[in-house]
Motif scaffolding. Structure first.
Motif, PDB file in Angstrom:
ATOM      1  N   MET A  34      43.701  39.544  50.427  1.00 40.82           N
ATOM      2  CA  MET A  34      42.547  40.421  50.229  1.00 40.82           C
ATOM      3  C   MET A  34      42.340  40.778  48.762  1.00 40.82           C
ATOM      4  SD  MET A  34      42.229  42.914  53.552  1.00 40.82           S
ATOM      5  CE  MET A  34      43.872  43.594  53.460  1.00 40.82           C
ATOM      6  N   VAL A  35      43.413  40.714  47.957  1.00 37.21           N
ATOM      7  CA  VAL A  35      43.232  40.900  46.511  1.00 37.21           C
ATOM      8  C   VAL A  35      42.345  39.799  45.956  1.00 37.21           C
ATOM      9  CG1 VAL A  35      44.404  40.841  44.283  1.00 37.21           C
ATOM     10  CG2 VAL A  35      45.373  42.166  46.161  1.00 37.21           C
TER      11      VAL A  35
ATOM     12  N   ILE B  22      45.100  38.739  36.009  1.00 33.49           N
ATOM     13  CA  ILE B  22      46.359  38.080  36.354  1.00 33.49           C
ATOM     14  C   ILE B  22      47.371  39.071  36.915  1.00 33.49           C
ATOM     15  CG2 ILE B  22      47.587  38.252  34.131  1.00 33.49           C
ATOM     16  CD1 ILE B  22      48.218  35.191  34.620  1.00 33.49           C
ATOM     17  N   LEU B  23      47.347  40.323  36.479  1.00 35.82           N
ATOM     18  CA  LEU B  23      48.280  41.307  37.028  1.00 35.82           C
ATOM     19  C   LEU B  23      47.972  41.587  38.499  1.00 35.82           C
ATOM     20  CD1 LEU B  23      48.665  43.817  34.053  1.00 35.82           C
ATOM     21  CD2 LEU B  23      50.399  42.285  34.970  1.00 35.82           C
ATOM     22  N   TYR B  24      46.709  41.798  38.812  1.00 33.83           N
ATOM     23  CA  TYR B  24      46.324  42.051  40.201  1.00 33.83           C
ATOM     24  C   TYR B  24      46.682  40.859  41.090  1.00 33.83           C
ATOM     25  CZ  TYR B  24      43.674  46.453  40.095  1.00 33.83           C
ATOM     26  OH  TYR B  24      43.312  47.767  40.051  1.00 33.83           O
ATOM     27  N   THR B  25      46.294  39.677  40.660  1.00 31.29           N
ATOM     28  CA  THR B  25      46.470  38.515  41.522  1.00 31.29           C
ATOM     29  C   THR B  25      47.946  38.110  41.636  1.00 31.29           C
ATOM     30  OG1 THR B  25      45.861  37.145  39.616  1.00 31.29           O
ATOM     31  CG2 THR B  25      44.148  37.598  41.232  1.00 31.29           C
ATOM     32  N   LEU B  26      48.719  38.260  40.568  1.00 30.38           N
ATOM     33  CA  LEU B  26      50.147  37.964  40.653  1.00 30.38           C
ATOM     34  C   LEU B  26      50.854  38.935  41.586  1.00 30.38           C
ATOM     35  CD1 LEU B  26      51.280  37.007  37.025  1.00 30.38           C
ATOM     36  CD2 LEU B  26      51.337  35.566  39.058  1.00 30.38           C
ATOM     37  N   LEU B  27      50.510  40.204  41.502  1.00 31.06           N
ATOM     38  CA  LEU B  27      51.122  41.186  42.389  1.00 31.06           C
ATOM     39  C   LEU B  27      50.764  40.891  43.842  1.00 31.06           C
ATOM     40  CD1 LEU B  27      52.777  43.755  42.755  1.00 31.06           C
ATOM     41  CD2 LEU B  27      50.688  45.087  42.392  1.00 31.06           C
TER      42      LEU B  27
ATOM     43  N   LEU C  57      40.611  46.697  46.695  1.00 34.19           N
ATOM     44  CA  LEU C  57      41.448  45.841  45.867  1.00 34.19           C
ATOM     45  C   LEU C  57      40.614  44.950  44.952  1.00 34.19           C
ATOM     46  CD1 LEU C  57      43.904  44.735  48.717  1.00 34.19           C
ATOM     47  CD2 LEU C  57      44.237  46.582  47.057  1.00 34.19           C
ATOM     48  N   HIS C  58      39.384  45.359  44.713  1.00 35.99           N
ATOM     49  CA  HIS C  58      38.404  44.510  44.025  1.00 35.99           C
ATOM     50  C   HIS C  58      38.262  44.824  42.543  1.00 35.99           C
ATOM     51  CE1 HIS C  58      36.393  48.327  44.463  1.00 35.99           C
ATOM     52  NE2 HIS C  58      35.560  47.938  43.512  1.00 35.99           N
ATOM     53  N   SER C  59      38.927  45.852  42.051  1.00 39.89           N
ATOM     54  CA  SER C  59      38.531  46.404  40.746  1.00 39.89           C
ATOM     55  C   SER C  59      38.742  45.439  39.582  1.00 39.89           C
ATOM     56  CB  SER C  59      39.272  47.724  40.481  1.00 39.89           C
ATOM     57  OG  SER C  59      40.664  47.526  40.498  1.00 39.89           O
ATOM     58  N   TRP C  60      39.549  44.380  39.778  1.00 39.33           N
ATOM     59  CA  TRP C  60      39.715  43.383  38.719  1.00 39.33           C
ATOM     60  C   TRP C  60      38.483  42.495  38.558  1.00 39.33           C
ATOM     61  CZ3 TRP C  60      39.175  38.307  40.136  1.00 39.33           C
ATOM     62  CH2 TRP C  60      39.261  38.023  41.503  1.00 39.33           C
ATOM     63  N   LEU C  61      37.677  42.392  39.625  1.00 36.24           N
ATOM     64  CA  LEU C  61      36.620  41.381  39.663  1.00 36.24           C
ATOM     65  C   LEU C  61      35.463  41.643  38.699  1.00 36.24           C
ATOM     66  CD1 LEU C  61      35.665  38.765  41.147  1.00 36.24           C
ATOM     67  CD2 LEU C  61      34.428  40.273  42.706  1.00 36.24           C
ATOM     68  N   PRO C  62      34.855  42.845  38.679  1.00 38.60           N
ATOM     69  CA  PRO C  62      33.714  43.041  37.771  1.00 38.60           C
ATOM     70  C   PRO C  62      34.044  42.784  36.312  1.00 38.60           C
ATOM     71  CG  PRO C  62      33.805  44.801  39.402  1.00 38.60           C
ATOM     72  CD  PRO C  62      35.077  44.033  39.535  1.00 38.60           C
ATOM     73  N   ASP C  63      35.215  43.249  35.865  1.00 45.18           N
ATOM     74  CA  ASP C  63      35.597  43.029  34.465  1.00 45.18           C
ATOM     75  C   ASP C  63      35.811  41.545  34.182  1.00 45.18           C
ATOM     76  OD1 ASP C  63      35.495  45.711  33.892  1.00 45.18           O
ATOM     77  OD2 ASP C  63      37.625  46.059  34.220  1.00 45.18           O
TER      78      ASP C  63
END
Length: 519
Positions: A233-234, A179-184, A241-247
């Protein structure tokens, strides 16, 4: 048709509101409440799918570039924001895909909803799930920039709670990162929307697309394209900008992973095609070489990360591996968009649908393996002491192999056409783009296809092959009835799209040419 579009959004929204009614509406017994709530979820999403099919059946295929089923009325007059809905050959396949995946996930959840200490009840799950469907469908139907932003944001809270409350492992940390990545990213995207709206005097996406950048200076277009592109692109997700995805995928429940890969990632790439290319064409042209470079790096990076996870002794998680594979596959989508050609953009849209079908199927299968073995660790599942699916559960093993070869782009299956067309677009990019650079990106993408085949075949060998007599794992259930019902449509459509690509390309091609020409 405009009634269908409104009903597509109103029905799941009303269903979500119904879950706020007193618990006794779903029965006095808590177990009965859960069963009825999950069945209610399946019924509502099934009706939404029926509406989406009716929409597709009534769609005028002779004019796929024209917005159909249009509803256009004032929403916030002071800001010139309108409640504007419509569907064309670009958005229709994504609407149907979204309705299909949500229904299949709801159907699957009636038998396999995560539960345990601290996990909320099924009624809460149903309310969040239906709200998530509203946001996903609205993203592909709205034709106003601010309304697009609202729809884009609606999905974040339900998906956050699906990961944080029904997930596993480090689910809270993964949900927070998501949520932090996507909100930003969304906040940056909103700045771009506001810049366009203030300079152009409207937030209407069809009017802005028809103007094709007229009235917006080159500097304004570049700044807006940069802000909007970063936000989209997030969600896509583009490297780095992908690092949120695997987790997020590793921690999410099965249905959360299916919808995250099958729909939410497509919201980012859809936005690039619907907003960036027609509204700020000069800005898109300026940023296209950089987007192509990021796409090529993402394809190679995703493939190498998957190869590393697939190696023996690395304790690679299968859900994490498929998440990294999505970075590579979505790289092909971004590469096709970056070419700014009808061939490349059509390939990107086709790859969007193919990825939703194939990766949705893969996450369903891996989720079932995790349920059976208690882990998705590849070392545990591999070899003679592991799954040996061909000997122990041959139908499950065959389905995993089918999904894997579809994901690696085998001709005749859905994964092939999007990647090929994206590389064709890169081979001959739009005028003004550096052909040597894009040919280099194409070569890197071609290498990525070889690496993709390598790691997926390694996964199939390690999970499906082996001597079942020497396996240290107890009895393994074969493909269950509810699993077959939930997964078969994805397998069938993967084959249909691979053998009959004109089914999708016939819809998207006229609409793409219309957008690129300033329609």
């Amino acid at each position: 048709m405009n009634v269908l579009l409104i009903a597509l959004l109103a029905l799941p929204l009303l269903g979500a509101a119904a879950t706020l009614a007193p618990a006794t509406v779903f029965g006095a017994d808590p177990r009965a409440q859960d069963r009825r709530a999950l069945r209610f979820n399946a019924v509502v999403t099934g009706l939404v799918l029926a509406l989406a099919i009716a929409l597709a059946a009534g769609f005028d295929r002779s004019h796929p570039s024209r917005m159909q089923g249009v509803t256009d009325t004032a929403w916030i007059p002071a800001l010139k924001v309108r409640f504007h809905l419509g569907v064309d050959g670009i958005s229709l396949p994504l609407v149907v895909l979204t309705a299909l995946l949500t229904f299949l996930c709801a159907l699957y959840s009636t038998k396999k909803l995560p539960n345990g200490e601290g996990t909320p009840g099924a009624r809460v799950f149903t309310g969040l799930f239906l709200l998530l469907e509203v946001g996903m469908l609205a993203t592909f139907l709205v034709l106003d920039l601010l309304l697009f932003f609202v729809a884009f944001e609606i999905v974040l809270i339900p998906m956050y709670f699906l990961i944080a409350r029904w997930g596993s492992g480090a689910r809270t940390a993964s949900a927070n990162r998501f949520i932090l990545y996507t909100l930003l990213g969304s906040a940056v995207m909103l700045l771009g929307f506001l810049l366009i709206g203030l300079k152009a005097g409207t937030f209407d996406m069809t009017a802005l697309a028809a103007a094709h950048g007229h009235g917006l200076s080159h500097t304004t277009q570049v700044l807006a394209a940069l802000a909007i592109g970063l936000g989209l692109m997030v969600k896509a997700p583009a490297w780095p900008l992908h690092s949120w995805l695997p987790d997020a995928h590793t921690s999410a429940p099965t249905v959360g992973s299916v919808l995250l890969a099958g729909v939410l990632l497509k919201m980012g790439t859809y936005g690039l095609v619907r907003v960036l290319l027609p509204v700020v064409p000069d800005g898109a042209h300026t940023l296209a070489p950089y987007l192509g470079a990021l796409a090529a790096v993402g394809i190679l990076y995703g493939s190498l990360a998957c190869l590393a996870l697939a190696r023996p002794g690395r304790r690679g998680d299968l859900k994490r591996l498929i998440a990294f594979s999505s970075v590579g596959h979505m790289g092909f989508v971004l590469l096709g968009i970056a070419s700014l050609t009808p061939v490349g953009v059509n390939g990107a849209l086709f790859a969007n649908i193919a990825h939703g079908l194939v990766t949705g199927l893969l996450f369903f299968i891996v989720g079932s393996l995790k349920d059976r073995y208690g882990t998705a660790d590849l070392d545990t599942l591999s070899g003679e002491t592991g799954a040996a699916l061909y000997g122990r559960a041959p139908r499950l093993g065959a389905l995993l192999a089918f999904a894997a070869v579809a994901s690696l782009g085998l001709p005749g299956l859905a994964g092939f056409w999007g990647e090929v067309l994206a590389m064709f677009g890169s081979f001959d990019p739009a005028a003004g783009l550096s052909r040597p650079a894009f040919v280099t990106y194409m070569v890197v993408a071609g290498l990525g296809t070889l690496l993709t085949a390598a790691y997926l075949l390694v996964v199939v060998r390690r999970v499906c092959m082996g001597d079942p007599a020497q396996s240290t794992v107890g009895e393994v259930a074969e493909l269950r009835g509810y699993e077959a019902v939930s997964w078969s449509p994805l397998a069938a459509l993967t084959l249909l799209a691979g053998l009959w690509p004109a089914l999708l390309l016939g819809l998207s091609d006229p609409a793409v040419k219309h957008l690129l020409a300033g329609g």
